[in-house]
Scaffold this active site. Structure first.
Site, PDB file in Angstrom:
ATOM      1  N   ASP A  55      61.516  21.364 -44.262  1.00 55.59           N
ATOM      2  CA  ASP A  55      60.987  20.320 -45.141  1.00 55.59           C
ATOM      3  C   ASP A  55      61.224  18.993 -44.439  1.00 55.59           C
ATOM      4  O   ASP A  55      62.370  18.580 -44.233  1.00 55.59           O
ATOM      5  CB  ASP A  55      61.711  20.353 -46.494  1.00 55.59           C
ATOM      6  CG  ASP A  55      61.185  19.318 -47.477  1.00 55.59           C
ATOM      7  OD1 ASP A  55      60.398  18.443 -47.061  1.00 55.59           O
ATOM      8  OD2 ASP A  55      61.582  19.372 -48.652  1.00 55.59           O
ATOM      9  N   SER A 135      45.607   9.117 -38.336  1.00 58.05           N
ATOM     10  CA  SER A 135      44.301   9.001 -38.973  1.00 58.05           C
ATOM     11  C   SER A 135      43.714   7.626 -38.718  1.00 58.05           C
ATOM     12  O   SER A 135      44.440   6.678 -38.387  1.00 58.05           O
ATOM     13  CB  SER A 135      44.476   9.218 -40.488  1.00 58.05           C
ATOM     14  OG  SER A 135      43.363   8.773 -41.213  1.00 58.05           O
ATOM     15  N   TYR A 148      48.518   6.448 -48.767  1.00 59.05           N
ATOM     16  CA  TYR A 148      48.198   7.127 -47.512  1.00 59.05           C
ATOM     17  C   TYR A 148      48.065   6.119 -46.379  1.00 59.05           C
ATOM     18  O   TYR A 148      48.672   6.283 -45.310  1.00 59.05           O
ATOM     19  CB  TYR A 148      46.910   7.921 -47.676  1.00 59.05           C
ATOM     20  CG  TYR A 148      46.558   8.791 -46.491  1.00 59.05           C
ATOM     21  CD1 TYR A 148      47.343   9.888 -46.161  1.00 59.05           C
ATOM     22  CD2 TYR A 148      45.434   8.533 -45.720  1.00 59.05           C
ATOM     23  CE1 TYR A 148      47.028  10.703 -45.085  1.00 59.05           C
ATOM     24  CE2 TYR A 148      45.101   9.337 -44.637  1.00 59.05           C
ATOM     25  CZ  TYR A 148      45.899  10.416 -44.328  1.00 59.05           C
ATOM     26  OH  TYR A 148      45.575  11.212 -43.254  1.00 59.05           O
ATOM     27  N   LYS A 152      50.422   5.621 -43.015  1.00 58.54           N
ATOM     28  CA  LYS A 152      49.818   5.814 -41.703  1.00 58.54           C
ATOM     29  C   LYS A 152      49.891   4.538 -40.854  1.00 58.54           C
ATOM     30  O   LYS A 152      50.087   4.607 -39.632  1.00 58.54           O
ATOM     31  CB  LYS A 152      48.366   6.270 -41.847  1.00 58.54           C
ATOM     32  CG  LYS A 152      48.214   7.678 -42.432  1.00 58.54           C
ATOM     33  CD  LYS A 152      48.892   8.726 -41.565  1.00 58.54           C
ATOM     34  CE  LYS A 152      48.593  10.144 -42.017  1.00 58.54           C
ATOM     35  NZ  LYS A 152      49.265  11.157 -41.187  1.00 58.54           N
TER      36      LYS A 152
END
Length: 294
Positions: A55, A135, A148, A152
């Site tokens: 994890d 990304s 998100y 990132k």
């Protein structure tokens, strides 16, 4: 082709699973990791990969213990692939601190903690690859994707700093950020949408759902092809043969278009505000000390 040993996070599906299958098919050694690995990674046992429960949000001490376990499985790790992640959707006003923290724990602290765990081994050997599956959202903000994009963006900054530290004192260790557009994985089918809290943002939330469905049903990029090319980059073959590898490599025409569009806007803005930016400089001869190398 030189055989390598890879440690990969987030292998239950998507890019992680593709890495495992392609690498083992080529004869490389792989430690495939994920949460609840005994059940969630059972479908990868036939590949011959070593399955390890990991994890990435665990405390640093636990991460270090798991990295050592992975290292001991084959006596080495050549490539660490930080791939685990998910997309939390929702406008900034609706995202709770706890939801934002979970995104950062998975996609910022997790990769950084694993990097800390790997570096002593890589420094002693003088080499190693540190891959970060990132990304276009690490460079271009998106409406309804606050958590998100923030995570990132954050890992991009951390790894850029790391790259300059390593270039100065440990040039044999190579960090690489893969900036991916939308490819054919399950990530768009597994978005986590915020619990509606502010009715004002309902149209944005619905638009995010419609867009994600469209991206999942008609992705512009092939995930297997992208993973194959990332492997080539690490091995210095195929698309990477004879080329110097930069810190960042984008994948997908959608990603490239978004990034080039932002760069053009930034150039325009910086040029228009150049005189204001320069107006706060110290007078010649009164400038502060030079920055560190890099």
């Amino acid at each position: 082709m030189t055989k390598q040993t890879w440690l990969i996070t987030g292998c239950s599906s998507g890019f992680g699973e593709l890495f495992v299958r392609q690498l083992t098919a080529q004869g490389d050694q792989v430690v495939a990791t994920g949460r609840n690995a005994e059940t969630r990674l059972a479908h990868l046992r036939e590949t011959g990969a070593t399955i390890l429960d990991l994890d990435v949000t665990a405390p640093q001490a636990e991460i270090e213990k798991k990295f050592k376990e992975a290292w001991d499985a084959y006596g080495t790790i050549d490539v660490l692939v930080n791939n685990a992640g998910y997309i939390q959707c929702g406008a900034l006003e609706e995202i709770s601190q706890e939801e934002l923290q979970r995104s950062f724990d998975t996609m910022v602290h997790g990769p950084i903690n694993l990097t800390r765990a790997a570096l002593p081994y890589f420094r002693e050997r003088g080499s190693g690859w540190l891959l970060y599956m990132n990304s276009q959202s690490g460079f271009v903000g998106e409406p309804g994707a606050t958590a998100y994009c923030a995570s990132k963006f954050a890992i991009e900054g951390a790894v850029e700093s790391l790259s300059k530290e390593l270039a100065w004192l440990a040039p044999g260790i190579k960090p690489l950020i893969i900036e991916s557009g939308i490819h054919s994985t399950e990530v768009m089918a597994n978005l986590q949408h915020v619990t509606p809290r502010v009715p004002f943002w309902q149209p944005l939330n619905e638009a995010a759902r419609v867009r994600s469905r469209g991206n999942y049903e008609n992705p512009p990029g092939s995930a297997p092809d992208m993973v194959s090319k990332v492997i080539q980059i690490v091995k210095g073959t195929g698309v990477a043969a004879g080329r110097e590898i930069p810190l960042r490599i984008p994948f997908g025409s959608d990603c490239l278009a978004e990034m080039l569009g932002k760069l053009e806007q930034l150039r325009k803005t910086y040029k228009e505000w150049e005189n204001v930016a320069n107006s706060t400089d110290f007078e010649e001869g009164k400038k502060p000390m030079a920055r560190l190398p890099g």
